[in-house]
Design a protein around this motif. Structure first.
Motif, PDB file in Angstrom:
ATOM      1  N   GLY A  64     -36.257   9.306 -53.493  1.00  0.00           N
ATOM      2  CA  GLY A  64     -36.405  10.158 -52.337  1.00  0.00           C
ATOM      3  C   GLY A  64     -37.863  10.529 -52.134  1.00  0.00           C
ATOM      4  N   MET A  65     -38.224  10.761 -50.871  1.00  0.00           N
ATOM      5  CA  MET A  65     -39.605  11.126 -50.549  1.00  0.00           C
ATOM      6  C   MET A  65     -39.592  12.020 -49.319  1.00  0.00           C
ATOM      7  N   SER A  66     -40.353  13.110 -49.357  1.00  0.00           N
ATOM      8  CA  SER A  66     -40.380  14.076 -48.267  1.00  0.00           C
ATOM      9  C   SER A  66     -41.784  14.652 -48.141  1.00  0.00           C
ATOM     10  N   ARG A  67     -42.230  14.844 -46.881  1.00  0.00           N
ATOM     11  CA  ARG A  67     -43.540  15.463 -46.671  1.00  0.00           C
ATOM     12  C   ARG A  67     -43.498  16.373 -45.447  1.00  0.00           C
ATOM     13  N   GLU A  68     -44.040  17.562 -45.618  1.00  0.00           N
ATOM     14  CA  GLU A  68     -44.246  18.473 -44.505  1.00  0.00           C
ATOM     15  C   GLU A  68     -45.622  18.182 -43.926  1.00  0.00           C
ATOM     16  N   LEU A  69     -45.647  17.694 -42.694  1.00  0.00           N
ATOM     17  CA  LEU A  69     -46.915  17.290 -42.087  1.00  0.00           C
ATOM     18  C   LEU A  69     -47.815  18.490 -41.853  1.00  0.00           C
ATOM     19  N   GLY A  70     -49.108  18.275 -42.034  1.00  0.00           N
ATOM     20  CA  GLY A  70     -50.069  19.342 -41.806  1.00  0.00           C
ATOM     21  C   GLY A  70     -50.416  20.144 -43.031  1.00  0.00           C
ATOM     22  N   GLY A  71     -50.317  19.539 -44.202  1.00  0.00           N
ATOM     23  CA  GLY A  71     -50.757  20.212 -45.428  1.00  0.00           C
ATOM     24  C   GLY A  71     -49.682  20.937 -46.197  1.00  0.00           C
ATOM     25  N   GLY A  72     -48.390  20.665 -45.869  1.00  0.00           N
ATOM     26  CA  GLY A  72     -47.304  21.305 -46.592  1.00  0.00           C
ATOM     27  C   GLY A  72     -46.952  20.583 -47.876  1.00  0.00           C
ATOM     28  N   TYR A  73     -45.718  20.766 -48.322  1.00  0.00           N
ATOM     29  CA  TYR A  73     -45.278  20.204 -49.589  1.00  0.00           C
ATOM     30  C   TYR A  73     -44.867  18.734 -49.441  1.00  0.00           C
ATOM     31  N   THR A  74     -45.186  17.961 -50.462  1.00  0.00           N
ATOM     32  CA  THR A  74     -44.688  16.597 -50.627  1.00  0.00           C
ATOM     33  C   THR A  74     -43.843  16.553 -51.888  1.00  0.00           C
ATOM     34  N   ILE A  75     -42.672  15.955 -51.788  1.00  0.00           N
ATOM     35  CA  ILE A  75     -41.786  15.777 -52.943  1.00  0.00           C
ATOM     36  C   ILE A  75     -41.447  14.298 -53.045  1.00  0.00           C
ATOM     37  N   ILE A  76     -41.681  13.723 -54.206  1.00  0.00           N
ATOM     38  CA  ILE A  76     -41.396  12.307 -54.435  1.00  0.00           C
ATOM     39  C   ILE A  76     -40.550  12.182 -55.694  1.00  0.00           C
ATOM     40  N   LEU A  77     -39.396  11.531 -55.566  1.00  0.00           N
ATOM     41  CA  LEU A  77     -38.478  11.329 -56.685  1.00  0.00           C
ATOM     42  C   LEU A  77     -38.230   9.839 -56.862  1.00  0.00           C
ATOM     43  N   LEU A  78     -38.606   9.316 -58.015  1.00  0.00           N
ATOM     44  CA  LEU A  78     -38.294   7.934 -58.367  1.00  0.00           C
ATOM     45  C   LEU A  78     -37.340   7.998 -59.555  1.00  0.00           C
ATOM     46  N   GLY A  79     -36.053   8.186 -59.258  1.00  0.00           N
ATOM     47  CA  GLY A  79     -35.051   8.388 -60.294  1.00  0.00           C
ATOM     48  C   GLY A  79     -34.515   7.082 -60.835  1.00  0.00           C
ATOM     49  N   ASN A  80     -34.108   7.087 -62.113  1.00  0.00           N
ATOM     50  CA  ASN A  80     -33.594   5.860 -62.741  1.00  0.00           C
ATOM     51  C   ASN A  80     -32.141   5.988 -63.177  1.00  0.00           C
ATOM     52  N   HIS A  81     -31.370   6.825 -62.476  1.00  0.00           N
ATOM     53  CA  HIS A  81     -29.915   6.898 -62.631  1.00  0.00           C
ATOM     54  C   HIS A  81     -29.280   6.639 -61.273  1.00  0.00           C
ATOM     55  N   SER A  82     -28.394   5.670 -61.190  1.00  0.00           N
ATOM     56  CA  SER A  82     -27.687   5.424 -59.940  1.00  0.00           C
ATOM     57  C   SER A  82     -26.889   6.652 -59.514  1.00  0.00           C
TER      58      SER A  82
END
Length: 470
Positions: free
Chosen positions: A436-454
């Motif tokens: 999963g990947m999420s970003r708040e445009l304009g300097g907010g939070y970015t969250i990136i998840l590279l999970g290894n469990h289906s």
């Protein structure tokens, strides 16, 4: 949405499932592997600097031992004795590590890890296998042997980042038994970069490892299409028939509809080893439309496979080569590429029932939809690039971030307005992985998840994590 909890193997069941083995890498000699050289002493340094050990490291039956407290503290851990547990407790980057003297077992946030030898006591100090201690603290180890002495250099965990602002998110990951790599940033500042869970037998996930990114691949495919639009090599209203003349209803399916999952094409395609992009497209062509073009949003992996084929036809280059030349190299994404056996990534896991997890088999996908690997650092650079014109013009990015259906899907991204802030995000899944990947445009939070469990619900994880951030 509710959060689905995914537990890693409890206690020793993990090792019964995977099989017990040695934690030693070839760099640390086993007695059987060093029959031609007798090692009599070990010299352990930290970042190349000499250490005045109170209790000296030693070698016993081919295994290097170091004093637990001294070594752990030098590697940045806080060490306490827990009388109630009859164990030493180490705290590092939010992890709680326990070890009881006279055993070969460490636990990291309750998950077991076996050392290659049993800890010993000398002069009142507990000495533990160096390789195991380095593993649970995610330290790097370099080894050179000369004249009967093993020279070992320890480097404290070079990749993990934790901060007070992200402490509550870290606790959430641990409580949810999240497994994989996570990154949280505010603007350009990384607040959390950390690995969770196992990466193979007796190894932990480290924050800087490569991982399959599953359907986060679609953001690269969409950007490649827009790059070709900017170069005048194709148009968004070009029809599928102009690239694949015999495709059923291809004269009514545009590139725009493929990008926005409005094509009506059957979403599934065969996933067989060795199947080429063209052979996969032929299989997609043989299936009837699911619905009429531009009548309903149906998330379609097949549509993005077709886009990969169109990218190759319009550019005259292989899909991966085009991405490399036009996206990865300009952004310096040196740890991103097309997955292949020669490129190691973190081990994926699938459910084995009753909260057990087993190593996943091959993750088979096709160009355009799920074939790429990357790191959380590269993915942060990638998503941040959309607030610049390093790859695409802002007019093209605005088209990608425009919703074209009730599902709020643009081109390779979902878009949501929250409290006056635009958030762009996507999730992905594949055999052994959930991303999963999420970003708040304009300097907010970015969250990136590279999970290894289906099967992990990364959309819910990203939502719950954001609730816990300032």
């Amino acid at each position: 949405m509710s959060t689905k909890k995914h537990s890693r193997l409890p206690g020793l069941l993990f090792f019964l499932c995977l099989g017990l083995g040695s934690l030693l890498s070839p760099a640390l000699p086993l007695a059987a592997a060093q029959q031609t050289q007798v090692l009599t002493s070990a010299k352990v340094t930290l970042d190349g600097q000499e250490i005045a050990w109170t209790t000296s490291p030693l070698i016993d039956r081919g295994v290097t031992f170091v004093p637990l407290r001294e070594a752990a503290e030098r590697l940045g851990a806080e060490v306490k004795w827990k009388s109630a547990k009859h164990a030493a407790e180490l705290r590092a980057h939010g992890d709680t590590i326990l070890h009881r003297s006279g055993t070969n077992l460490f636990t990291v946030n309750g998950d077991p890890l076996r050392a290659d030898g049993i800890s010993i006591t000398r002069g009142g100090a507990t000495l533990v296998p160096l390789r195991a201690l380095a593993e649970v603290l995610k330290a790097d180890v370099g080894v050179v042997t000369t004249d009967g002495t093993m020279h070992v250099n320890l480097t404290p965990d070079p990749a993990s980042i934790t901060s007070p602002e992200a402490e509550v998110a870290d606790r959430y990951f641990i409580a949810q038994r999240y497994s994989g790599i996570a990154l949280i940033a505010k603007g350009d500042r990384i607040l959390l970069r950390k690995g969770y869970g196992y990466d193979g037998e007796n190894h932990l996930v480290r924050a800087d490892r490569k991982s399959r990114i599953a359907s986060l691949t679609k953001s690269f495919t969409a950007a490649a299409v827009m790059k070709l639009v900017e170069k005048g090599r194709l148009r968004l209203d070009d029809t599928l028939a102009s690239y694949y003349p015999d495709f059923p209803s291809g004269d009514r399916i545009t590139i725009h509809l493929l990008l926005s999952h409005l094509s009506g094409i059957n979403p599934n395609f065969p996933r067989e080893p060795g199947l080429s992009l063209q052979e996969t497209i032929e299989a997609i062509r043989a299936k009837p439309l699911r619905v009429e073009p531009n009548s309903k949003f149906i998330y379609s992996n097949s549509g993005y496979v077709l886009l990969a084929g169109i990218i190759e036809k319009a550019s005259g280059m292989r899909y991966g080569d085009y991405l490399n030349q036009n996206i990865w190299q300009p952004l310096g994404l040196s740890d991103t590429g097309e997955a292949k056996p020669s490129v190691p990534v973190i081990q994926g896991y699938v459910s084995a029932g009753d909260q057990l997890w087993a190593p996943a088999g091959p993750y088979l996908s096709q160009s355009g939809t799920g074939t790429l690997y990357s790191t959380v650092d590269d993915m942060l650079t990638w998503i941040a690039s959309f607030e610049t014109e390093q790859v695409l013009r802002q007019a093209s990015i605005a088209q990608m971030f425009t919703p074209y259906s009730e599902k709020n899907y643009g081109y390779g991204w979902m878009i949501r307005q929250e409290n006056g802030i635009t958030r762009v995000f996507h999730n992905g899944s594949g055999t052994g992985y959930a991303t999963g990947m999420s970003r708040e445009l304009g300097g907010g939070y970015t969250i990136i998840l590279l999970g290894n469990h289906s099967g992990m619900d990364t959309l819910t994880h990203m939502t719950e994590i954001r609730k816990r951030l300032p």
